[in-house]
Design a protein around this motif. Structure first.
Motif, PDB file in Angstrom:
ATOM      1  N   VAL A  83       0.836  -1.203   0.000  1.00 11.38           N
ATOM      2  CA  VAL A  83       0.000   0.000   0.000  1.00 11.38           C
ATOM      3  C   VAL A  83       0.872   1.255   0.000  1.00 11.38           C
ATOM      4  O   VAL A  83       0.620   2.203  -0.753  1.00 11.38           O
ATOM      5  CB  VAL A  83      -0.958   0.000   1.202  1.00 11.38           C
ATOM      6  CG1 VAL A  83      -1.679   1.347   1.331  1.00 11.38           C
ATOM      7  CG2 VAL A  83      -1.988  -1.124   1.062  1.00 11.38           C
ATOM      8  N   ALA A  84       1.912   1.262   0.835  1.00 10.61           N
ATOM      9  CA  ALA A  84       2.812   2.419   0.878  1.00 10.61           C
ATOM     10  C   ALA A  84       3.462   2.658  -0.479  1.00 10.61           C
ATOM     11  O   ALA A  84       3.537   3.797  -0.957  1.00 10.61           O
ATOM     12  CB  ALA A  84       3.866   2.214   1.951  1.00 10.61           C
ATOM     13  N   MET A  85       3.932   1.590  -1.113  1.00 12.23           N
ATOM     14  CA  MET A  85       4.562   1.717  -2.421  1.00 12.23           C
ATOM     15  C   MET A  85       3.552   2.160  -3.484  1.00 12.23           C
ATOM     16  O   MET A  85       3.820   3.049  -4.305  1.00 12.23           O
ATOM     17  CB  MET A  85       5.182   0.375  -2.816  1.00 12.23           C
ATOM     18  CG  MET A  85       5.861   0.363  -4.178  1.00 12.23           C
ATOM     19  SD  MET A  85       7.327   1.404  -4.253  1.00 12.23           S
ATOM     20  CE  MET A  85       8.448   0.436  -3.258  1.00 12.23           C
ATOM     21  N   ALA A  86       2.365   1.564  -3.454  1.00 16.16           N
ATOM     22  CA  ALA A  86       1.347   1.885  -4.450  1.00 16.16           C
ATOM     23  C   ALA A  86       0.901   3.346  -4.347  1.00 16.16           C
ATOM     24  O   ALA A  86       0.696   4.022  -5.360  1.00 16.16           O
ATOM     25  CB  ALA A  86       0.151   0.949  -4.270  1.00 16.16           C
ATOM     26  N   LEU A  87       0.731   3.833  -3.130  1.00 17.68           N
ATOM     27  CA  LEU A  87       0.341   5.230  -2.942  1.00 17.68           C
ATOM     28  C   LEU A  87       1.418   6.175  -3.452  1.00 17.68           C
ATOM     29  O   LEU A  87       1.123   7.203  -4.074  1.00 17.68           O
ATOM     30  CB  LEU A  87       0.062   5.498  -1.467  1.00 17.68           C
ATOM     31  CG  LEU A  87      -1.220   4.889  -0.899  1.00 17.68           C
ATOM     32  CD1 LEU A  87      -1.238   5.008   0.624  1.00 17.68           C
ATOM     33  CD2 LEU A  87      -2.456   5.556  -1.499  1.00 17.68           C
ATOM     34  N   ALA A  88       2.672   5.842  -3.195  1.00 17.57           N
ATOM     35  CA  ALA A  88       3.772   6.696  -3.641  1.00 17.57           C
ATOM     36  C   ALA A  88       3.848   6.769  -5.156  1.00 17.57           C
ATOM     37  O   ALA A  88       4.249   7.792  -5.718  1.00 17.57           O
ATOM     38  CB  ALA A  88       5.094   6.195  -3.070  1.00 17.57           C
ATOM     39  N   HIS A  89       3.428   5.675  -5.828  1.00 21.08           N
ATOM     40  CA  HIS A  89       3.489   5.625  -7.283  1.00 21.08           C
ATOM     41  C   HIS A  89       2.166   6.002  -7.945  1.00 21.08           C
ATOM     42  O   HIS A  89       2.050   5.910  -9.164  1.00 21.08           O
ATOM     43  CB  HIS A  89       3.946   4.248  -7.746  1.00 21.08           C
ATOM     44  CG  HIS A  89       5.409   4.010  -7.526  1.00 21.08           C
ATOM     45  ND1 HIS A  89       6.391   4.611  -8.273  1.00 21.08           N
ATOM     46  CD2 HIS A  89       6.068   3.267  -6.607  1.00 21.08           C
ATOM     47  CE1 HIS A  89       7.579   4.236  -7.857  1.00 21.08           C
ATOM     48  NE2 HIS A  89       7.410   3.425  -6.833  1.00 21.08           N
ATOM     49  N   GLY A  90       1.175   6.396  -7.173  1.00 22.32           N
ATOM     50  CA  GLY A  90      -0.037   6.946  -7.763  1.00 22.32           C
ATOM     51  C   GLY A  90      -1.080   5.949  -8.206  1.00 22.32           C
ATOM     52  O   GLY A  90      -1.964   6.306  -8.993  1.00 22.32           O
ATOM     53  N   MET A  91      -1.013   4.703  -7.736  1.00 22.21           N
ATOM     54  CA  MET A  91      -2.085   3.769  -8.081  1.00 22.21           C
ATOM     55  C   MET A  91      -3.401   4.242  -7.480  1.00 22.21           C
ATOM     56  O   MET A  91      -3.423   4.962  -6.479  1.00 22.21           O
ATOM     57  CB  MET A  91      -1.733   2.370  -7.585  1.00 22.21           C
ATOM     58  CG  MET A  91      -0.575   1.723  -8.337  1.00 22.21           C
ATOM     59  SD  MET A  91      -0.159   0.070  -7.709  1.00 22.21           S
ATOM     60  CE  MET A  91      -1.627  -0.838  -8.176  1.00 22.21           C
ATOM     61  N   GLU A  92      -4.502   3.853  -8.098  1.00 20.41           N
ATOM     62  CA  GLU A  92      -5.834   4.318  -7.710  1.00 20.41           C
ATOM     63  C   GLU A  92      -5.929   5.843  -7.798  1.00 20.41           C
ATOM     64  O   GLU A  92      -6.695   6.480  -7.074  1.00 20.41           O
ATOM     65  CB  GLU A  92      -6.198   3.859  -6.296  1.00 20.41           C
ATOM     66  CG  GLU A  92      -6.553   2.394  -6.180  1.00 20.41           C
ATOM     67  CD  GLU A  92      -7.867   2.050  -6.870  1.00 20.41           C
ATOM     68  OE1 GLU A  92      -8.857   2.778  -6.681  1.00 20.41           O
ATOM     69  OE2 GLU A  92      -7.879   1.057  -7.602  1.00 20.41           O
ATOM     70  N   ALA A  93      -5.164   6.434  -8.709  1.00 21.83           N
ATOM     71  CA  ALA A  93      -5.161   7.889  -8.914  1.00 21.83           C
ATOM     72  C   ALA A  93      -4.848   8.645  -7.621  1.00 21.83           C
ATOM     73  O   ALA A  93      -5.327   9.750  -7.401  1.00 21.83           O
ATOM     74  CB  ALA A  93      -6.491   8.359  -9.489  1.00 21.83           C
ATOM     75  N   SER A  94      -3.996   8.048  -6.776  1.00 22.36           N
ATOM     76  CA  SER A  94      -3.696   8.652  -5.486  1.00 22.36           C
ATOM     77  C   SER A  94      -2.732   9.826  -5.573  1.00 22.36           C
ATOM     78  O   SER A  94      -2.507  10.510  -4.577  1.00 22.36           O
ATOM     79  CB  SER A  94      -3.136   7.590  -4.534  1.00 22.36           C
ATOM     80  OG  SER A  94      -1.967   6.990  -5.074  1.00 22.36           O
ATOM     81  N   ARG A  95      -2.141  10.065  -6.752  1.00 24.24           N
ATOM     82  CA  ARG A  95      -1.285  11.238  -6.905  1.00 24.24           C
ATOM     83  C   ARG A  95      -1.973  12.347  -7.695  1.00 24.24           C
ATOM     84  O   ARG A  95      -1.338  13.339  -8.059  1.00 24.24           O
ATOM     85  CB  ARG A  95       0.034  10.849  -7.569  1.00 24.24           C
ATOM     86  CG  ARG A  95       0.956  10.008  -6.698  1.00 24.24           C
ATOM     87  CD  ARG A  95       1.311  10.690  -5.384  1.00 24.24           C
ATOM     88  NE  ARG A  95       2.014  11.940  -5.573  1.00 24.24           N
ATOM     89  CZ  ARG A  95       3.342  12.067  -5.528  1.00 24.24           C
ATOM     90  NH1 ARG A  95       4.090  11.003  -5.274  1.00 24.24           N
ATOM     91  NH2 ARG A  95       3.915  13.227  -5.689  1.00 24.24           N
ATOM     92  N   ALA A  96      -3.255  12.174  -7.950  1.00 25.29           N
ATOM     93  CA  ALA A  96      -4.035  13.245  -8.584  1.00 25.29           C
ATOM     94  C   ALA A  96      -4.436  14.268  -7.523  1.00 25.29           C
ATOM     95  O   ALA A  96      -4.533  13.931  -6.337  1.00 25.29           O
ATOM     96  CB  ALA A  96      -5.272  12.665  -9.252  1.00 25.29           C
ATOM     97  N   PRO A  97      -4.652  15.522  -7.906  1.00 21.05           N
ATOM     98  CA  PRO A  97      -5.109  16.518  -6.929  1.00 21.05           C
ATOM     99  C   PRO A  97      -6.378  16.051  -6.228  1.00 21.05           C
ATOM    100  O   PRO A  97      -7.276  15.472  -6.854  1.00 21.05           O
ATOM    101  CB  PRO A  97      -5.364  17.759  -7.789  1.00 21.05           C
ATOM    102  CG  PRO A  97      -4.456  17.586  -8.965  1.00 21.05           C
ATOM    103  CD  PRO A  97      -4.439  16.106  -9.242  1.00 21.05           C
ATOM    104  N   LEU A  98      -6.447  16.264  -4.933  1.00 23.53           N
ATOM    105  CA  LEU A  98      -7.604  15.845  -4.161  1.00 23.53           C
ATOM    106  C   LEU A  98      -8.817  16.667  -4.576  1.00 23.53           C
ATOM    107  O   LEU A  98      -8.760  17.900  -4.583  1.00 23.53           O
ATOM    108  CB  LEU A  98      -7.320  16.037  -2.665  1.00 23.53           C
ATOM    109  CG  LEU A  98      -8.238  15.298  -1.687  1.00 23.53           C
ATOM    110  CD1 LEU A  98      -7.992  13.798  -1.780  1.00 23.53           C
ATOM    111  CD2 LEU A  98      -7.989  15.787  -0.269  1.00 23.53           C
ATOM    112  N   PRO A  99      -9.924  16.028  -4.952  1.00 25.74           N
ATOM    113  CA  PRO A  99     -11.111  16.780  -5.346  1.00 25.74           C
ATOM    114  C   PRO A  99     -11.598  17.672  -4.200  1.00 25.74           C
ATOM    115  O   PRO A  99     -11.446  17.316  -3.029  1.00 25.74           O
ATOM    116  CB  PRO A  99     -12.137  15.675  -5.655  1.00 25.74           C
ATOM    117  CG  PRO A  99     -11.343  14.450  -5.880  1.00 25.74           C
ATOM    118  CD  PRO A  99     -10.130  14.567  -5.017  1.00 25.74           C
ATOM    119  N   PRO A 100     -12.183  18.814  -4.514  1.00 29.87           N
ATOM    120  CA  PRO A 100     -12.682  19.699  -3.457  1.00 29.87           C
ATOM    121  C   PRO A 100     -13.614  18.995  -2.474  1.00 29.87           C
ATOM    122  O   PRO A 100     -13.562  19.256  -1.272  1.00 29.87           O
ATOM    123  CB  PRO A 100     -13.406  20.798  -4.236  1.00 29.87           C
ATOM    124  CG  PRO A 100     -12.704  20.831  -5.563  1.00 29.87           C
ATOM    125  CD  PRO A 100     -12.340  19.407  -5.852  1.00 29.87           C
ATOM    126  N   ALA A 101     -14.437  18.077  -2.985  1.00 27.51           N
ATOM    127  CA  ALA A 101     -15.371  17.372  -2.101  1.00 27.51           C
ATOM    128  C   ALA A 101     -14.640  16.534  -1.067  1.00 27.51           C
ATOM    129  O   ALA A 101     -15.127  16.351   0.053  1.00 27.51           O
ATOM    130  CB  ALA A 101     -16.306  16.489  -2.925  1.00 27.51           C
TER     131      ALA A 101
END
Length: 214
Positions: A83-101
């Motif tokens: 999970v730590a590695m996947a988040l760092a590499h942007g899986m599940e669009a986790s490196r996209a800007p956080l939506p305002p909502a």
């Protein structure tokens, strides 16, 4: 782990419905599932690598989401490191800007300069620095409450959803998840459009739908 409604969660029924199986290959700087904080620190930029306590937190949270039964749980499979590695590499669009909502659920102090969320730091803050020292029932209730909030009405952009999706992805593409929790059949044989399924029967590890990466 139970859902926010208090009903029992049969994970085999869940994975049959969710279809969160994919082949997690090709991540740059990828390390083994048993990686520790030192391994991740070497593979990731310093600002992205979790510390030992955060890695232990991710392991415990993963185990709560998919606990051990007659097969090992997600913590046993060391999904927290994935999970730590996947988040760092942007899986599940986790490196996209956080939506305002989603900013309703996450303090802006955990945002990067590009507007994306530092999910590990955010989750660490939500659960609290003393999370690992709490009794197992208290840890379970914290994760259960977080899960209930994330799947409540009008909470579609909740950050926990991405973390949970990666826990599921990491587990069911791990050796443990793919060969013990699921039935592994490298040669599945002929195609049958309709196959009777008995109650409690495990899904096969080749029964997956694609997950969008990045």
């Amino acid at each position: 782990m139970a859902t926010g409604t208090g009903a029992g969660w049969n994970r085999r029924e869940f994975v049959g419905a969710a279809g969160l199986l994919a082949i997690a290959l090709g991540l740059p700087g990828c390390v083994s599932a048993s990686a520790g904080a030192a391994d991740l620190a070497a593979a990731l930029p310093p600002e992205e690598a979790p510390n030992d306590r955060q890695l232990a937190m991710l392991r415990e949270v993963s185990q709560i989401v998919i606990p051990a039964t007659d097969t090992p749980g997600a913590g046993d499979a060391e999904v927290g490191a994935f999970v730590a590695m996947a988040l760092a590499h942007g899986m599940e669009a986790s490196r996209a800007p956080l939506p305002p909502a989603a900013q309703t659920f996450a303090s802006t102090r955990f945002l990067r300069a590009d507007g994306s969320l530092r999910y590990v730091d955010w989750l660490d803050d939500v659960l609290g620095a003393g999370f690992l020292e709490e009794a197992p029932p208290a840890r379970l209730e914290k994760v259960r409450a977080l899960d209930a909030a994330a799947y409540a009405q009008n909470a579609g952009a909740h950050p926990w959803r991405k973390v949970k999706a990666l826990i599921l992805l990491g587990y069911y593409t791990s050796e443990i998840g793919g060969s013990q929790e699921l039935q592994y059949a490298p040669l599945p044989g002929r195609f049958d459009p309709a196959v009777p399924v008995q109650p409690g029967e495990r899904a096969y590890s080749n029964e997956w739908t694609g997950v969008e990466f990045g």
